[in-house]
Design an enzyme around this catalytic site. Structure first.
Site, short mmCIF file in Angstrom:
data_model
loop_
_atom_site.label_atom_id
_atom_site.label_comp_id
_atom_site.label_asym_id
_atom_site.label_seq_id
_atom_site.Cartn_x
_atom_site.Cartn_y
_atom_site.Cartn_z
CE LYS A 123 5.02 -54.39 2.96
NZ LYS A 123 3.86 -55.08 3.51
CB SER A 173 0.46 -55.22 1.94
OG SER A 173 1.23 -54.30 2.68
CB SER A 209 2.28 -51.92 4.70
OG SER A 209 2.58 -53.15 5.33
#
Length: 332
Positions: A113, A167, A110
């Site tokens: 991101k 997230s 993640s």
């Protein structure tokens, strides 16, 4: 270690040659652009004016970046065996004070991101209302999500809080579809943007970091992307927020709300910060293949910015343990 290498010299020669051949302000046409193999500092042809300021002075592509050869830092002060890649960058000094496997291919989870948020802030309108699609909410059962539903209508700015705090993988897809029309088109934009930032050892296929063999980066590329993102005040606001409540309209037209908390344990107070360090924020990431990851933006005791990264730690506790070791010994 002062972060200057032969790569920077090569970039300077390329810029000077281009300026002599084309003249200031004229577009450079290169049929076979010079390429540095396996380098995180590849550049594509640019107009000479992009290398010059208003005074006409030549600027380097990497003049505000930490650049170093691929090497390791050995220190008993850091238990580097618990993570695959590590780095501490001091941008104001142009130094990398600690490094391990900065250029090794690695899965970002993640931390992807960071790039998704940066692109949304670059190309999107934060006041836009996004309608969440069926595809966006079609996530694996163990996926990190914002619990959005198809048909929900929510501001792009709120989705970015869900992306960076909770997230949310569903938020990531909704953002990608809003910006580029589809997840696939957004991935093209991700790769183009990464290359523009010098992150040439990366390839992205989705906006959330769910595992794919063809979705990868390296710790240095992640530093390059993150260092550009934190120049944006709104991005810094997202990563430094502990919790956020979004008010939106659900598919039935009713008012709805959700509160998302940050996954960064420094911000939640679950992990103590080393003396002299002030954590501004960062982005976590976790998958089975990627392990436990964290890229962090902090200020040291001299009020200098510090970017630190841990990739593929073997446990969440060790992620923060080794991060604290790096910050304690290599951030000042």
């Amino acid at each position: 270690m002062r972060c200057i290498s032969k790569k920077k010299s090569i970039i300077f020669v390329l810029c000077m040659t281009s300026a002599l051949l084309c003249g200031c302000g004229k577009k450079i046409e290169i049929s076979d652009p010079f390429e540095l193999t396996n380098s995180a500092t590849n550049i594509t042809p640019l107009e000479v004016s992009e290398f010059t300021g208003s005074s006409g002075n030549l600027h380097y592509f990497a003049e505000n970046l930490c650049v170093a050869e691929d090497q390791q830092t050995k220190s008993d002060a850091v238990t580097d065996s618990v993570a695959e890649a590590l780095g501490v960058f001091l941008p104001d000094r142009g130094e990398i004070t600690y490094q391990k496997n900065l250029y090794e291919k690695i899965y970002p989870a993640s931390t992807t991101k960071v790039l998704t948020c940066y692109i949304a802030l670059t190309y999107g309108n934060l006041d836009d209302i996004v309608t969440v699609s069926e595809h966006a909410v079609d996530q694996p059962g163990d996926s990190s999500v914002c619990n959005l539903r198809a048909g929900d209508q929510i501001k792009l700015s709120d989705l970015l809080y869900g992306l960076m705090l909770r997230s949310g993988n569903d938020a990531a897809i909704a953002i990608a579809e809003h910006i580029s029309g589809s997840e696939e088109n957004f991935a093209v934009l991700m790769n183009d943007t990464a290359k523009q930032l010098g992150a040439t050892n990366s390839h992205f296929v989705n906006p959330n970091g769910l595992h794919d063999e063809d979705h990868y980066t390296c710790a240095y590329d992640l530093y390059l992307i993150f260092s550009q993102a934190i120049l944006n005040e709104q991005f810094r606001s997202y990563i430094s927020t502990n919790s956020f409540t979004s008010n939106y309209v659900d598919a039935s037209g009713n008012e709805a709300s959700q509160t998302w908390s940050n996954t960064n344990k420094y911000l939640t107070g679950e992990v103590s910060v080393p003396d002299g360090i002030t954590v501004v924020g960062g982005k976590t990431g976790t998958t089975n293949a990627a392990g436990y990851c964290l890229i962090l933006y902090s200020m040291n005791a001299n009020n200098e910015p510090v970017i630190s990264v841990v990739m593929k730690s073997d446990a969440r506790s060790n992620l923060y343990y080794v991060m604290n070791q790096m910050l304690s010994n290599f951030s000042g």
